[in-house]
Design a protein around this motif. Structure first.
Motif, short mmCIF file in Angstrom:
data_model
loop_
_atom_site.label_atom_id
_atom_site.label_comp_id
_atom_site.label_asym_id
_atom_site.label_seq_id
_atom_site.Cartn_x
_atom_site.Cartn_y
_atom_site.Cartn_z
N LYS A 176 -43.92 -65.40 -77.86
CA LYS A 176 -42.54 -65.86 -78.00
C LYS A 176 -42.26 -67.02 -77.06
O LYS A 176 -42.87 -67.13 -75.99
CB LYS A 176 -41.56 -64.72 -77.68
CG LYS A 176 -41.65 -63.54 -78.64
CD LYS A 176 -40.64 -62.47 -78.27
CE LYS A 176 -40.71 -61.29 -79.23
NZ LYS A 176 -39.73 -60.22 -78.87
N VAL A 177 -41.34 -67.90 -77.46
CA VAL A 177 -40.88 -68.97 -76.58
C VAL A 177 -39.87 -68.37 -75.62
O VAL A 177 -38.79 -67.90 -76.03
CB VAL A 177 -40.24 -70.13 -77.38
CG1 VAL A 177 -39.68 -71.18 -76.42
CG2 VAL A 177 -41.26 -70.77 -78.30
N VAL A 178 -40.19 -68.39 -74.32
CA VAL A 178 -39.31 -67.76 -73.34
C VAL A 178 -38.58 -68.79 -72.47
O VAL A 178 -37.52 -68.48 -71.90
CB VAL A 178 -40.10 -66.78 -72.44
CG1 VAL A 178 -40.59 -65.59 -73.25
CG2 VAL A 178 -41.28 -67.47 -71.75
N GLU A 179 -39.16 -70.00 -72.36
CA GLU A 179 -38.51 -71.05 -71.56
C GLU A 179 -38.82 -72.42 -72.17
O GLU A 179 -39.86 -72.59 -72.85
CB GLU A 179 -39.00 -71.03 -70.11
CG GLU A 179 -38.58 -69.80 -69.33
CD GLU A 179 -39.17 -69.76 -67.92
OE1 GLU A 179 -38.79 -68.87 -67.16
OE2 GLU A 179 -40.03 -70.62 -67.60
N GLU A 180 -37.96 -73.38 -71.89
CA GLU A 180 -38.17 -74.74 -72.40
C GLU A 180 -37.42 -75.72 -71.50
O GLU A 180 -36.29 -75.47 -71.10
CB GLU A 180 -37.66 -74.85 -73.84
CG GLU A 180 -37.95 -76.19 -74.48
CD GLU A 180 -37.55 -76.22 -75.95
OE1 GLU A 180 -37.51 -77.32 -76.52
OE2 GLU A 180 -37.29 -75.13 -76.52
N GLY A 181 -38.07 -76.83 -71.14
CA GLY A 181 -37.43 -77.83 -70.30
C GLY A 181 -38.45 -78.68 -69.56
O GLY A 181 -39.66 -78.58 -69.82
N GLN A 182 -37.99 -79.49 -68.62
CA GLN A 182 -38.89 -80.31 -67.81
C GLN A 182 -39.36 -79.53 -66.58
O GLN A 182 -38.82 -78.47 -66.25
CB GLN A 182 -38.19 -81.59 -67.39
CG GLN A 182 -37.89 -82.51 -68.57
CD GLN A 182 -37.28 -83.82 -68.13
OE1 GLN A 182 -36.58 -83.88 -67.10
NE2 GLN A 182 -37.51 -84.88 -68.90
N HIS A 183 -40.37 -80.07 -65.91
CA HIS A 183 -41.03 -79.35 -64.82
C HIS A 183 -40.05 -78.88 -63.75
O HIS A 183 -40.00 -77.69 -63.42
CB HIS A 183 -42.10 -80.26 -64.20
CG HIS A 183 -42.68 -79.71 -62.94
ND1 HIS A 183 -43.55 -78.64 -62.91
CD2 HIS A 183 -42.48 -80.09 -61.63
CE1 HIS A 183 -43.89 -78.38 -61.65
NE2 HIS A 183 -43.26 -79.25 -60.85
N PHE A 184 -39.28 -79.80 -63.21
CA PHE A 184 -38.41 -79.44 -62.07
C PHE A 184 -37.30 -78.49 -62.49
O PHE A 184 -36.92 -77.59 -61.72
CB PHE A 184 -37.83 -80.71 -61.44
CG PHE A 184 -38.88 -81.56 -60.78
CD1 PHE A 184 -39.48 -81.15 -59.60
CD2 PHE A 184 -39.27 -82.77 -61.35
CE1 PHE A 184 -40.45 -81.92 -58.98
CE2 PHE A 184 -40.25 -83.55 -60.73
CZ PHE A 184 -40.85 -83.12 -59.56
N ALA A 185 -36.79 -78.64 -63.71
CA ALA A 185 -35.75 -77.74 -64.19
C ALA A 185 -36.30 -76.31 -64.34
O ALA A 185 -35.63 -75.33 -64.00
CB ALA A 185 -35.19 -78.24 -65.51
N LEU A 186 -37.53 -76.22 -64.85
CA LEU A 186 -38.15 -74.90 -65.03
C LEU A 186 -38.48 -74.25 -63.69
O LEU A 186 -38.40 -73.03 -63.54
CB LEU A 186 -39.42 -75.01 -65.88
CG LEU A 186 -39.21 -75.38 -67.36
CD1 LEU A 186 -40.54 -75.59 -68.06
CD2 LEU A 186 -38.41 -74.28 -68.07
N MET A 187 -38.85 -75.08 -62.70
CA MET A 187 -39.13 -74.53 -61.38
C MET A 187 -37.87 -73.94 -60.75
O MET A 187 -37.92 -72.92 -60.06
CB MET A 187 -39.72 -75.62 -60.48
CG MET A 187 -41.13 -76.06 -60.85
SD MET A 187 -42.35 -74.73 -60.73
CE MET A 187 -42.47 -74.58 -58.94
N LYS A 188 -36.73 -74.57 -61.01
CA LYS A 188 -35.47 -74.06 -60.45
C LYS A 188 -35.07 -72.72 -61.07
O LYS A 188 -34.40 -71.91 -60.44
CB LYS A 188 -34.35 -75.08 -60.69
CG LYS A 188 -34.47 -76.32 -59.82
CD LYS A 188 -33.31 -77.29 -60.10
CE LYS A 188 -33.44 -78.55 -59.23
NZ LYS A 188 -32.34 -79.50 -59.51
N LYS A 189 -35.49 -72.48 -62.31
CA LYS A 189 -35.15 -71.22 -62.97
C LYS A 189 -35.87 -70.03 -62.35
O LYS A 189 -35.44 -68.89 -62.51
CB LYS A 189 -35.51 -71.29 -64.47
CG LYS A 189 -34.58 -72.17 -65.29
CD LYS A 189 -34.96 -72.09 -66.77
CE LYS A 189 -34.00 -72.90 -67.61
NZ LYS A 189 -34.34 -72.83 -69.05
N ARG A 190 -37.02 -70.31 -61.70
CA ARG A 190 -37.82 -69.26 -61.08
C ARG A 190 -38.19 -68.14 -62.08
O ARG A 190 -38.13 -66.96 -61.76
CB ARG A 190 -37.10 -68.66 -59.86
CG ARG A 190 -36.96 -69.64 -58.72
CD ARG A 190 -36.22 -69.03 -57.53
NE ARG A 190 -36.25 -69.92 -56.40
CZ ARG A 190 -37.18 -69.91 -55.44
NH1 ARG A 190 -38.16 -69.00 -55.51
NH2 ARG A 190 -37.15 -70.76 -54.44
#
Length: 576
Positions: free
Chosen positions: A546-560
Motif C-alpha cells: 500500500k502507498v503509506v506516504e508521499e512527498g519530497q525528502h525533507f517533508a517526509l523526514m519531518k513526518k517521522r
C-alpha cells in the motif's frame, strides 16, 4: 481452451509446411509416390521373371533370352527402388529440419506474445515444456500421415487386389496380419497421452536440477557450499521417477504388442500354408507362388512398419502435438485501453495478486505521474516495489482498477540479463533501429564508470569467457544494463533496484549523472536504498503493498513515519 481434432491439427500444420516449403514438400511427396510404385512393380516383375523360368523348363525350344530380359528388368526395378528409397529418406530428413526450424520460430514468437503473468503459473510453464516436445512431433505427425496415403496405402491396396485375383482366402489372411497390430495402437494412444501429461512437470524439475549442477551461473555457489551432491540427488530422484513412469507405460505396451505379434506370426504361417496348398492344387502358378513367397516377408515388414511404427508414432505423438496446438491457441497479451486520458502515468485503485496466492501484492494503489517527472518509489523488501515496476512497464495487468500509460517505456530490472554478446549488441539490443554514434555511446559508458581498459576492443569487446572474450564484475554488468535501458529511445524509464551491485558511494555519483542523462524523460526509480532519492521530484513510500506516504525528502523526514525510519537505518552508508 478449445479442443482440436486430428483433422484440424493436420490441416493447420500442413498449411504451415506448404506455405513455407511448397516446392520441396511436393518433390518429397513425388519421390515417395515413385518409391511406392517401384516397390509395387517389384512384385509384378518378380512374378514375370519366375514365370519366364517356368516356360523355359516346360517348353524345351523356348528362348532363354526371355529370362535374361526379365532378370535385367527386375534388377533395374530393384536398383531404382533403392535409389528412390535413399532419396526419399534424405529429402524427408531435410524437410523435417526446415519445418522444425520454422515451428521453433513460431513457438518462440508465441512465448513472447503471452502475458508475462503467465510465467508465474506452474500449469503454463508445464504447457510450454510440453509444447516444445509437441513442436518436434508436429512435422512427423503430418508427414507420416501423408506417407501413409502416398506410399503405404497404395502398396497395400495393390497387394490386396493382387491377392484377391489369385484367391480370396489370401486377402483374408492379409487382414489377419493387419488388425491385431492396429488394435494395439489404439491402446498405445491412451497410454502415452497420459504419460506425457504426468511426466512433463517432473522432467522440467529434472532439467532445472541438471542446470544447478552443471551451468556456469551456479557452479561457484554449488562448489563453495558443497551442495552439488544435494542437487545430484535431486536430479537422480526426478530421473528415477521419470524412468519409473516410462517403464510402467512401456511394460504395459510391451505385453499388448507381444500378444499382437503372436497373432501376426500365426497369420504369417497361415499365409505360407495357404500358398503351398494353392500351388499343389494348381490354383496359382509357380511364378505367382514365388512372387508372393518372396514378397510376403517384405509385405509383413511394411505392414508392421505401417502399424507398429508409423501409426504408432502418430498415435504416440498426438498427445504432445495437442499440447503444442493448445499452447499456440493460448490467449495472447493485449494492452488494455482505459477511458482515462493522460500524458503521463495514471494508476487508479490498482490491486494485484500473483496466481495461486490469496494475499495481495498491491492494494488500492493511486498514483498520478506527470510527463517528465522523476519519481522514487521506496520501501522495505517485500513491500511491492518490483511488482509495481512490472505493472508500470505493462508486464503485469492489475486484477482491478485502472491503468493508463500513454508513453513508450524502457526499464532496467534488478535481475537484468548478461548477454554473451559484444558490448555493442548488449547495449544496442534495446533499440536496434535507433541511429547513434559509437563515440557518444562509448563516452556515456565511461561516464557511468566503465574504464577504457575494461573494454579492450571498444564496443566490439565480447562479454563472455566462453566465446574468447572477457568477463565483468556484477557492478560492471549492472552499468551496462543501465546503459542499455538509457539507450532505448523512450519517454519513460523504470529503474528497479538499478544499483544493487554497486557500493553506496558509487551509487550516489551515478544517480547524479543519471539525472542529467534522463532529465527530459519520465523517470521511475524503485529502490530500497534511500541515499540518492533526493534527486526525485516526489517520493512514494510503499508498505505491505500500500502507498503509506508521499512527498519530497525533507517533508517526509519531518513526518517521522515509515520513510524516516528507513532512512535513519541507512544513514550511516552515506555522507550528507
Amino acid at each position: 481452451m478449445k479442443k482440436n481434432n486430428f483433422f484440424q491439427v493436420f490441416i493447420l500444420i500442413l498449411k504451415e509446411i506448404i506455405l513455407n516449403f511448397n516446392l520441396f514438400f511436393c518433390l518429397t511427396i513425388l519421390v515417395g509416390v515413385m518409391h511406392s510404385l517401384l516397390t509395387v512393380y517389384n512384385i509384378i516383375q518378380t512374378q514375370r521373371f519366375f514365370e519366364s523360368i517356368e516356360l523355359v523348363i516346360q517348353i524345351n525350344n523356348f528362348s532363354s533370352l526371355h529370362i535374361y530380359i526379365e532378370l535385367i528388368l527386375l534388377c533395374i526395378v530393384l536398383i531404382f527402388s533403392v535409389i528412390f528409397n535413399g532419396l526419399h529418406n534424405y529429402m524427408f530428413e531435410s524437410l523435417m529440419k526446415k519445418v522444425e526450424g520454422k515451428l521453433q520460430y513460431k513457438l518462440h514468437y508465441k512465448c513472447g506474445r503471452i502475458s508475462a503473468i503467465d510465467y508465474e503459473k506452474t500449469d503454463i510453464l508445464d504447457m510450454i515444456y510440453k509444447a516444445s516436445q509437441g513442436m518436434k512431433s508436429s512435422f512427423s505427425l503430418v508427414m507420416m500421415t501423408i506417407f501413409i496415403g502416398t506410399f503405404y496405402l497404395p502398396y497395400i491396396l495393390f497387394y490386396a487386389v493382387y491377392l484377391y485375383k489369385l484367391d480370396k482366402i489370401l486377402l483374408i489372411s492379409l487382414f489377419i496380419i493387419f488388425i491385431p497390430v492396429l488394435l494395439s495402437q489404439l491402446i498405445r494412444n491412451k497410454v502415452y497421452e497420459n504419460l506425457y501429461d504426468s511426466i512433463a512437470p517432473i522432467k522440467r524439475q529434472n532439467h532445472y536440477f541438471s542446470k544447478c549442477i552443471g551451468d556456469r551461473e551456479f557452479f561457484k555457489e554449488t562448489r563453495v557450499l558443497g551442495i552439488d551432491k544435494f542437487f545430484l540427488n535431486k536430479f537422480m530422484d526426478t530421473l528415477h521417477h521419470v524412468n519409473q513412469l516410462n517403464w510402467k507405460a512401456k511394460k504395459k505396451m510391451g505385453l499388448v504388442e507381444l500378444f499382437c505379434n503372436f497373432l501376426n506370426a500365426i497369420g504369417y504361417i497361415g499365409v505360407v500354408i495357404i500358398l503351398v496348398y494353392l500351388l499343389i492344387d494348381g490354383k496359382i502358378s509357380i511364378g505367382a507362388f514365388a512372387a508372393i513367397f518372396s514378397s510376403i516377408e517384405i509385405v509383413y515388414g511394411i505392414l508392421y512398419e505401417l502399424v507398429a511404427r508409423q501409426i504408432s508414432n502418430i498415435v504416440e505423438s498426438w498427445g504432445s502435438v495437442k499440447n503444442f496446438i493448445n499452447f499456440m491457441n493460448l490467449e495472447e497479451f493485449k494492452e488494455l485501453k482505459d477511458s482515462l486520458n493522460s500524458s503521463g502515468i495514471i494508476l487508479k485503485n490498482v490491486s494485484f495478486k500473483y496466481p495461486n496466492n490469496d494475499s495481495y501484492a498491491l492494494q488500492e494503489i493511486n498514483i498520478n505521474i506527470e510527463k517528465g517527472e522523476t519519481i522514487a518509489i521506496v520501501g522495505a523488501n517485500g513491500s511491492g516495489k518490483s511488482t509495481l515496476a512490472k505493472i508500470i512497464c505493462g508486464l503485469y495487468e492489475p486484477i482491478s482498477g485502472q491503468k493508463v500509460i500513454d508513453l513508450k517505456g524502457s526499464a532496467v530490472f534488478q535481475d537484468f540479463q548478461k548477454y554473451k554478446l559484444s558490448l555493442r549488441d548488449n547495449i544496442y539490443i534495446s533499440d536496434f533501429h535507433k541511429q547513434a554514434e559509437d563515440t557518444c555511446v562509448f563516452n556515456q559508458l565511461t561516464e557511468l564508470g566503465l574504464s577504457k581498459e575494461t573494454m579492450p576492443d571498444g564496443l566490439e569487446t565480447i562479454l563472455s569467457n566462453e566465446f574468447n572474450g572477457i568477463d565483468l564484475s556484477g557492478g560492471q554488468w549492472q552499468k551496462i544494463a543501465i546503459m542499455r535501458g538509457i539507450y532505448r529511445d523512450s519517454a519513460i524509464i523504470v529503474l528497479d533496484e538499478p544499483t544493487a551491485a554497486i557500493d553506496p558511494v558509487e551509487e550516489s555519483r551515478m544517480y547524479k549523472m543519471f539525472s542529467e542523462i534522463t532529465k527530459d524523460r519520465t523517470t521511475i526509480l524503485i529502490t530500497h536504498r534511500l541515499g540518492s532519492v533526493k534527486i526525485a521530484d516526489r517520493i512514494i513510500v510503499l508498505d505491505k503493498g500500500k502507498v503509506v506516504e508521499e512527498g519530497q525528502h525533507f517533508a517526509l523526514m519531518k513526518k517521522r513515519g515509515v520513510y524516516y525510519q528507513l532512512f535513519n537505518l541507512q544513514a550511516h552508508w552515506y555522507d550528507f
